[in-house]
Design an enzyme around this catalytic site. Sequence first.
Site, PDB file in Angstrom:
ATOM      1  N   ASP A 240      10.325  13.176 -32.967  1.00 28.94           N
ATOM      2  CA  ASP A 240      10.884  13.749 -31.808  1.00 28.94           C
ATOM      3  C   ASP A 240       9.689  14.005 -30.900  1.00 28.94           C
ATOM      4  O   ASP A 240       9.378  14.934 -30.311  1.00 28.94           O
ATOM      5  CB  ASP A 240      11.400  15.105 -32.130  1.00 28.94           C
ATOM      6  CG  ASP A 240      12.421  14.982 -33.072  1.00 28.94           C
ATOM      7  OD1 ASP A 240      13.287  14.220 -33.295  1.00 28.94           O
ATOM      8  OD2 ASP A 240      12.390  16.205 -33.979  1.00 28.94           O
TER       9      ASP A 240
ATOM     10  N   GLU B 220      22.606  13.626 -28.710  1.00 35.59           N
ATOM     11  CA  GLU B 220      21.844  14.839 -28.761  1.00 35.59           C
ATOM     12  C   GLU B 220      20.352  14.241 -28.042  1.00 35.59           C
ATOM     13  O   GLU B 220      20.430  13.181 -27.331  1.00 35.59           O
ATOM     14  CB  GLU B 220      21.550  15.045 -30.175  1.00 35.59           C
ATOM     15  CG  GLU B 220      21.133  14.082 -31.112  1.00 35.59           C
ATOM     16  CD  GLU B 220      20.783  14.565 -32.390  1.00 35.59           C
ATOM     17  OE1 GLU B 220      20.847  15.531 -32.569  1.00 35.59           O
ATOM     18  OE2 GLU B 220      20.310  13.870 -33.190  1.00 35.59           O
TER      19      GLU B 220
END
Length: 447
Positions: A34, A208
Site C-alpha cells: 500500500d 477501495e
Amino acid sequence: MIKHKLWYLLTAFVFFSITAGAQNPFITNQFTADPTARVFNGRVYVYPSHDIPCGPGRGRIGWFCMEDYHVFSSANLTDWTDHGVIVTQNKVPWVKPDSYSMWAPDCIYRNGKYYFYFPTTPKDTTVIKGFTIGVAVADKPTGPFVPQPLPIKGVRGIDPNVLIDKDGQAYLYWSQGEIYGAKLKENMLELASEPKTLGELPTKGLKEGPYVFERKGTYYLTYPHVENKTERLEYATSTSPLGPFKVQGVIMDESPTGCWTNHHSLLEFKNQWYLFYHHNDLSPNFDKNRSVRIDSLSFAPDGSIRKVQPTLRGVGLTDAKQKIQLDRYSRLSNSGASIAFLDTANTFKGWKTVLTNSQAWVQYNEVAFGKQALKTVTMRATAGAGATVQIRTAGAAGPVLAQVVVPKGGQWQEVKAPLSAFKPGTHTLVVSSKTNTPVEIDWVRFE
C-alpha cells in the site's frame, strides 16, 4: 506524550542507516504494501503499510497482519533508506493495542507540519464499530510523529488519502465498500463537510484504496477494483475534487500470478510520472505478505493514463560499481534462462539467475558506468561442472566487456575477470552463457 516523542526519536535513529535496493521490489528487508509516495523538499518519501507473518497471539492467522509503519526515502528512486518505525499500534492512545490492523496510510505536508493518516481498529468498539482513521503529526517527514488522542470524528473506513487543492482546500478520501470524500478543516484534523459517497464508480465488485490527484485541471480518482477475481487498478476523472467522476479505464491489469490485492499511488518526480504499487514477490505462496514496486507511468495527449506493464527492473539507474541483481531483468531469453530464490526458506536473501545452456541470456538495462575507466568485473556464481559467462553491452552486436570463467564446484564463488573494453556512460548489459553446463548467478559488480 514526552515518552512517545522519546520512543519515536530512538527508533528513527536506530533504523536510519538501513538501505534497500533499486529494482522491484525496491524494499527487500521486510514486507511492505500500500505505498503512498510523496515529494518533500526534493526527496521522495514512501509511506507503506508493513506486513508481518501472523502467529499465535499475533493477529489473525491466514490474514493481513500489520502492527506499525515505517517510512522510506530516496533522492534518486534507486537508493532507499529505511528511517524506521514512525507509528505503532501500542503507542496510539485510541487504538486497540493488539489489533494488528494498521492498514494503508498517507502523509501530507501543510503549514510547517507533516500529517500522517492511518486506519485501524479502535479500543472502544461501543462508539465505533470496525475501522476508523487517525492522524499523527510531526515537524519532519520522518518524524517523530505524535498521534492525536482521538481518531477523526465522523469517519469510518480504511485507506485514507488526502488532496490539497490549488485553492488550499484539503480533502480526505477513504473507503468502506464505497469510496467517500469530504473537506478537511484548516487544522487537517477534522472534517469540514459531511462525507459524500463517490457513487459514479462501478457497482460490481470491491472498490477501495482511493488516491486522488490533480493534473492540468483534471482530477483523477484512482482505485483498486475487483472486476473479475483479483484487484486491478482503475481510474475516473472529474473537473471537481468531489466529482461527479467518469470512469475512464484501467491503469494496471490483474496480477498474472493471482495476488489478490493491489494498492497504489501516483507521483511526478523530476518531470517523470511513476506508479507505486505492490505485489507478493517475496512471498509467492501467500499474498498477504506483499512488497512494494515502482514503474514509470505516462499520459496520452488527451490526458488519459496509459496502462502500466509491471516490470522486475523497475526504475532508476544502477551504479556499475554496486551489486547488479541480474534477476531483476529487463528481458530474458525464451529458453534456458530462469529466476529462482537463493534460499526458499529465507526469501529476503533475494533471487538468482539460472542459465542452463549456450542459448541462455539475461538483459539488464540502465547501468551507469560513469566516466572513470573500470578495469575488472566480479561475479558471484556457482557452476557444478564449470561454465563460461560472457558480459557485453548494447545487445548482440555490442562489444564484449568480459569473459568470466566460473570454476567447477557446488559452492558460491566470487570470480573476478579483467575488462576487455570500457565505454563511459549508461549502458544495457547482456549476460549470456557460452557453455552447455548450468550456471547460477547472484550478482555482478564492476571495479
